[in-house]
Design a protein around this motif. Structure first.
Motif, short mmCIF file in Angstrom:
data_model
loop_
_atom_site.label_atom_id
_atom_site.label_comp_id
_atom_site.label_asym_id
_atom_site.label_seq_id
_atom_site.Cartn_x
_atom_site.Cartn_y
_atom_site.Cartn_z
N ILE A 83 0.84 -1.16 0.02
CA ILE A 83 -0.05 0.00 0.09
C ILE A 83 0.73 1.06 -0.05
O ILE A 83 0.68 2.27 -0.69
N ILE A 84 1.91 1.07 0.78
CA ILE A 84 2.74 2.39 0.94
C ILE A 84 3.52 2.62 -0.43
O ILE A 84 3.59 3.82 -0.95
N GLY A 85 4.00 1.46 -0.95
CA GLY A 85 4.65 1.68 -2.09
C GLY A 85 3.84 2.11 -3.41
O GLY A 85 4.10 3.11 -4.38
N LEU A 86 2.49 1.66 -3.51
CA LEU A 86 1.57 1.94 -4.55
C LEU A 86 1.22 3.53 -4.24
O LEU A 86 1.13 4.36 -5.26
N ALA A 87 1.09 3.79 -3.04
CA ALA A 87 0.52 5.12 -2.84
C ALA A 87 1.61 6.22 -3.08
O ALA A 87 1.20 7.34 -3.50
N SER A 88 3.04 5.80 -2.68
CA SER A 88 4.02 6.69 -3.03
C SER A 88 4.13 6.92 -4.51
O SER A 88 4.47 7.97 -4.88
N PHE A 89 3.84 5.80 -5.14
CA PHE A 89 4.09 5.94 -6.58
C PHE A 89 3.09 6.91 -7.48
O PHE A 89 3.35 7.62 -8.19
N TRP A 90 1.95 6.56 -6.85
CA TRP A 90 0.64 7.61 -7.31
C TRP A 90 0.86 9.06 -7.04
O TRP A 90 0.57 9.88 -7.64
N VAL A 91 1.39 9.36 -5.65
CA VAL A 91 1.71 10.68 -5.32
C VAL A 91 2.97 11.07 -6.55
O VAL A 91 2.72 12.42 -6.94
N GLN A 92 3.81 10.59 -6.76
CA GLN A 92 4.85 10.96 -7.76
C GLN A 92 4.14 11.23 -9.08
O GLN A 92 4.56 12.14 -9.82
N GLN A 93 3.40 10.08 -9.62
CA GLN A 93 2.76 10.18 -10.87
C GLN A 93 1.82 11.65 -10.89
O GLN A 93 1.24 12.09 -11.82
N ARG A 94 1.17 12.24 -9.84
CA ARG A 94 0.02 13.00 -9.68
C ARG A 94 0.38 14.25 -9.05
O ARG A 94 -0.33 15.15 -8.79
N THR A 95 1.69 14.60 -9.06
CA THR A 95 2.26 15.66 -8.92
C THR A 95 1.52 16.94 -9.52
O THR A 95 1.19 18.02 -8.73
N LYS A 96 1.26 17.04 -10.83
CA LYS A 96 0.65 18.05 -11.35
C LYS A 96 -0.85 18.10 -10.87
O LYS A 96 -1.40 19.23 -10.63
N GLN A 97 -1.69 17.06 -10.80
CA GLN A 97 -2.98 16.94 -10.61
C GLN A 97 -3.11 17.51 -9.25
O GLN A 97 -4.01 18.19 -8.86
N ILE A 98 -2.11 17.17 -8.11
CA ILE A 98 -2.03 17.62 -6.58
C ILE A 98 -2.16 19.21 -6.77
O ILE A 98 -2.99 19.89 -6.05
N GLY A 99 -0.96 19.57 -7.51
CA GLY A 99 -0.84 20.90 -7.54
C GLY A 99 -1.86 21.81 -8.09
O GLY A 99 -2.15 22.80 -7.51
N PRO A 101 2.39 8.93 2.59
CA PRO A 101 2.24 9.15 1.39
C PRO A 101 1.25 10.23 1.11
O PRO A 101 1.57 11.35 0.23
N ALA A 102 0.18 10.18 1.87
CA ALA A 102 -0.81 11.12 1.84
C ALA A 102 -0.18 12.47 2.38
O ALA A 102 -0.59 13.51 1.78
N LEU A 103 0.41 12.43 3.43
CA LEU A 103 1.11 13.73 3.99
C LEU A 103 2.16 14.35 3.27
O LEU A 103 2.02 15.45 2.82
N ARG A 104 2.69 13.27 2.52
CA ARG A 104 3.92 14.03 1.55
C ARG A 104 2.88 14.75 0.28
O ARG A 104 3.50 15.72 -0.17
N ALA A 105 1.84 14.07 -0.12
CA ALA A 105 1.22 14.62 -1.32
C ALA A 105 0.76 16.12 -0.70
O ALA A 105 0.71 17.03 -1.56
N ALA A 106 0.00 16.18 0.38
CA ALA A 106 -0.56 17.34 1.29
C ALA A 106 0.69 18.64 1.18
O ALA A 106 0.05 19.70 1.29
N SER A 107 1.54 17.99 1.36
CA SER A 107 2.92 19.03 1.58
C SER A 107 3.33 19.90 0.17
O SER A 107 4.23 20.68 0.38
N ILE A 108 3.00 19.11 -0.80
CA ILE A 108 3.59 19.66 -2.12
C ILE A 108 2.96 21.23 -2.23
O ILE A 108 1.68 21.29 -2.18
N PRO A 109 3.74 22.12 -2.60
CA PRO A 109 3.29 23.45 -2.65
C PRO A 109 2.74 23.47 -4.02
O PRO A 109 3.15 22.95 -5.07
N PRO A 110 1.48 24.36 -4.11
CA PRO A 110 0.92 24.45 -5.49
C PRO A 110 2.00 24.96 -6.63
O PRO A 110 1.89 24.29 -7.78
N ILE A 111 2.68 26.07 -6.30
CA ILE A 111 3.52 26.45 -7.44
C ILE A 111 4.69 25.54 -7.91
O ILE A 111 5.02 25.24 -9.07
N VAL A 112 5.30 24.59 -6.91
CA VAL A 112 6.02 23.90 -7.13
C VAL A 112 5.63 22.59 -8.13
O VAL A 112 6.10 22.13 -9.23
#
Length: 407
Positions: free
Chosen positions: A301-317, A391-402
């Motif tokens: 679960i951690i691996g898949l969630a981390s992978f998806w956070v990386q893949q969805r960086t733009k979507q999260i931003g 992984p969810a906390l890492r995703a939430a910490s991504i600044p929108p501009i970055v």
């Protein structure tokens, strides 16, 4: 919450293979976890079973290979030897003891015609001395009187007043008074004179009826000289090791023509310890399997969630730029994980049931209680939410501009 599910499902549909793999992993973990926890709990219940006697004060001595001996002569020598030892409070003759060698196992029926099978109990044959040494007293019914002790025909008396355990009585006659009831072993007929609260069979958990029949015991009173070779004694727990050692040392002089069994001549506590050694190892193995399955599932679960956070960086931003809060981003990943986990659990429950049916068929394992399914589900839901939080906390910490610049 409802508004967030549709985009989550759309996103998952674009990653069908990864999502399917994590669902299958959770399903397998659920199936293994439910059955392994059940088997481990069954083993622990068996290991902690009530034998029905004060094991710390009881010991047994067993002789082998004495074909030329007669029961009268053998008992005379050994009963005299044991009673002469300082500290011995009571001694008698039996065919077996709990956690020792099983001696008399037979199927019974509840009718003389043999149409209603009642199970396969262990028949203990004991003289008055053995019953006194074990301090057996029925919680229902009466004590044996002198006329109840009979000689053995073949390997049991043809008719006898007997005691059975409460567990066996409830199996034979649910919600009924067992006193006075009769059962048959072929042409042999037995009448229930008393019910014991507990008394373990020699092979609890390994008999024809598995864990369910661990207390399916029948106590048959016999005369002292109806059998020989297994002696039960009671003494103060402090004196018991010395008494057993002295008896074993005296064996070559008391009966030079017989061989004393080192494996079954010891205090009952040691017999119990030896008997359940395999079950304790199995319990540790099953619990280890559970931990490994939980760890592998969490890492997946951690691996898949981390992978998806990386893949969805733009979507999260983009979502952050449009005003999504950190809590909403975390909730998104937790909801996604909840959907995947729930799908895996639903499939896993079916696999757990199917696996239990196979175990019941080929290994005589009891039916899996239904409450193990929600127990496994709750553990996996909690595990999934705990595993995805990083992984969810890492995703939430991504600044929108970055996030938008990284596209």
């Amino acid at each position: 919450m409802t508004l967030d599910i549709k985009p989550i499902l759309v996103t998952l549909s674009r990653h069908r293979i990864a999502a399917s793999l994590i669902v299958l992993e959770i399903a397998l973990a659920c199936a293994v976890l439910c059955n392994a926890l059940f088997l481990a709990a069954s083993r622990m219940e068996l290991i902690g079973m009530n034998s029905g006697v004060d094991e710390a004060a009881i010991a047994t001595l067993t002789l082998n290979d004495c074909e030329s001996c007669t029961a009268v002569d053998l008992n005379s020598r050994w009963l005299q030897q044991l009673r002469s030892q300082a500290g011995v409070q009571a001694v008698g003759v039996a065919n077996a003891v709990p956690f020792g060698q099983r001696a008399a196992v037979a199927g019974i029926t509840l009718d003389a015609e043999g149409k209603h099978h009642g199970g396969v109990p262990h028949f203990y044959t004991m003289d008055a001395g053995a019953i006194d040494a074990l301090q057996l007293k029925p919680v229902q019914g009466r004590m044996f009187n002198d006329s109840d002790y009979q000689p053995i025909s073949n390997f049991l008396p043809e008719q006898a007043q007997v005691w059975i355990t409460r567990a066996f009585a409830e199996h034979l006659w649910p919600d009924q008074d067992a006193l006075g009831k009769q059962f048959w072993m072929g042409d042999y007929r037995y009448t229930v004179a008393g019910v014991l609260a507990h008394f373990s069979r020699p092979d609890p958990g390994r008999s024809e009826n598995g864990v369910a029949g661990m207390e399916w015991s029948v106590i048959v009173p016999v005369t002292t000289d109806a059998q020989a070779g297994t002696y039960v004694l009671r003494a103060n727990p402090r004196d018991l090791p010395r008494i057993v050692n002295d008896a074993v040392s005296a064996a070559p002089k008391v009966t030079p023509e017989a061989i004393i069994s080192a494996d079954y001549s010891m205090p009952l506590q040691q017999l119990r310890e030896s008997y359940f050694r395999q079950d304790r190892s199995m319990t540790r193995l099953l619990l280890g399997i559970c931990l490994v399955m939980l760890l592998v599932t969490a890492l997946g679960i951690i691996g898949l969630a981390s992978f998806w956070v990386q893949q969805r960086t733009k979507q999260i931003g983009v979502r952050r730029a449009l005003g999504a809060t950190r809590r909403q981003i975390i909730s998104y990943f937790q909801t996604e994980n909840l959907l995947l986990t729930s799908a895996g659990i639903a499939l896993g429950m079916l696999l757990a049931y199917a696996g239990n049916q196979l175990l019941m068929r080929y290994f005589e394992i009891p039916r899996l209680p239904l409450y193990y399914l929600p127990l496994g589900a709750v553990l996996l839901w909690l595990l999934g939410q705990a595993a995805v939080i990083g992984p969810a906390l890492r995703a939430a910490s991504i600044p929108p501009i970055v996030a938008t610049r990284s596209a």
